[in-house]
Design an enzyme around this catalytic site. Structure first.
Site, PDB file in Angstrom:
ATOM      1  N   HIS A 129      41.445  63.705  32.438  1.00 17.15           N
ATOM      2  CA  HIS A 129      41.312  63.469  34.232  1.00 17.15           C
ATOM      3  C   HIS A 129      39.601  63.298  34.665  1.00 17.15           C
ATOM      4  CE1 HIS A 129      42.593  63.447  38.782  1.00 17.15           C
ATOM      5  NE2 HIS A 129      41.122  63.986  38.458  1.00 17.15           N
ATOM      6  N   GLU A 130      39.857  64.474  34.087  1.00 18.46           N
ATOM      7  CA  GLU A 130      38.061  64.829  33.815  1.00 18.46           C
ATOM      8  C   GLU A 130      36.729  63.493  33.417  1.00 18.46           C
ATOM      9  OE1 GLU A 130      37.161  66.250  36.192  1.00 18.46           O
ATOM     10  OE2 GLU A 130      38.867  67.051  36.892  1.00 18.46           O
ATOM     11  N   HIS A 175      36.465  60.120  35.391  1.00 19.52           N
ATOM     12  CA  HIS A 175      35.491  60.506  35.995  1.00 19.52           C
ATOM     13  C   HIS A 175      33.791  59.865  35.615  1.00 19.52           C
ATOM     14  CE1 HIS A 175      37.962  61.641  39.690  1.00 19.52           C
ATOM     15  NE2 HIS A 175      37.678  63.206  39.501  1.00 19.52           N
ATOM     16  N   HIS A 203      31.848  56.770  36.385  1.00 17.72           N
ATOM     17  CA  HIS A 203      30.222  56.573  37.080  1.00 17.72           C
ATOM     18  C   HIS A 203      29.599  55.986  36.097  1.00 17.72           C
ATOM     19  CE1 HIS A 203      25.973  59.885  37.670  1.00 17.72           C
ATOM     20  NE2 HIS A 203      26.261  58.181  38.126  1.00 17.72           N
TER      21      HIS A 203
END
Length: 232
Positions: A104-105, A108, A112
């Site tokens: 999940h991280e 991100h 970006h």
């Protein structure tokens, strides 16, 4: 506690009760779900760090570091420093909870890198939203005490920025979770029923963001009610 209607019970607090209960449920749900699947190791035996490193490297982000961070469920991606930070139990563990959160991280980080518009917008309004969430009540309370509606309005505008931040956070988080599930599946990190188990972990985590938005919206409604009553 400050009572906008004088001393005694503040009836506008009623609007916060459902969101407070929901937030408590969401926190309990994410902790119990995370704890449950923290005890279930993935069949492939990858750690959260290995999953995150593989995903980043295979998406052309070898320059994005992965760091350990303190605390439980403190995992996050820092867009300012372009670094993925994982808690100890996610970084080192081979559990389904750990690899799901790690993916999940990295989702991100990929957002970006690809200029995902909702994330860019959220990052842009973060300074105003952060200030607004802290300063809004100062303006509102001081404005009510001084009978200065302009200050109350400034406080409400500041808090609106914080609410907007919470609203835009939802598609950002849902998209990161969607990316995570796809990356875990395509990378062969999960097999069989593990897909549904990982999904449960990320859904529980997403619930906390829904609760945060509901609480923020309820607070904004309360502020508008307080302003309206004072005008009357």
């Amino acid at each position: 506690m400050f009572y906008p209607y004088g001393f005694g019970f503040d009836p506008t607090m009623i609007f916060l009760i459902p969101s407070i209960i929901f937030a408590m449920y969401a926190q309990a749900k994410v902790r119990t779900t995370f704890a449950k699947y923290l005890r279930v190791n993935g069949k492939k035996g990858y750690t959260g760090y290995q999953v995150a490193r593989y995903i980043l490297d295979h998406n052309g982000m070898r320059d994005v570091p992965i760091e350990l961070t303190r605390g439980q469920l403190s995992d996050h991606y820092d867009p300012r420093k372009r670094v993925v930070r994982l808690s100890n139990e996610v970084y080192h563990s081979t559990s389904l909870a750990s690899i799901s959160v790690a993916a999940h991280e990295t989702g991100h980080a990929i957002q970006h890198a690809h200029g995902y518009i909702p994330l860019s917008f959220r990052n842009a309004i973060f300074p105003v939203a952060s200030f607004g969430s802290q300063a809004a009540w100062f303006f509102v309370i001081f404005g009510l005490i001084m009978s200065a509606p302009t200050l109350v309005n400034i406080g409400i505008l500041l808090f609106t920025a914080a609410v907007l931040f919470q609203v835009i956070t939802l598609p950002v988080e849902f998209n990161a979770s969607s990316r995570a599930m796809r990356l875990l599946d395509e990378g062969g990190f999960i097999v069989g029923d593990e897909y549904n188990h990982s999904k449960k972990v990320l859904r529980a985590a997403a619930l906390t963001y829904v609760a945060a938005m509901a609480t923020a919206v309820s607070q904004l409604i309360r502020l508008l009610l307080i302003r309206g009553q004072r005008r009357d």
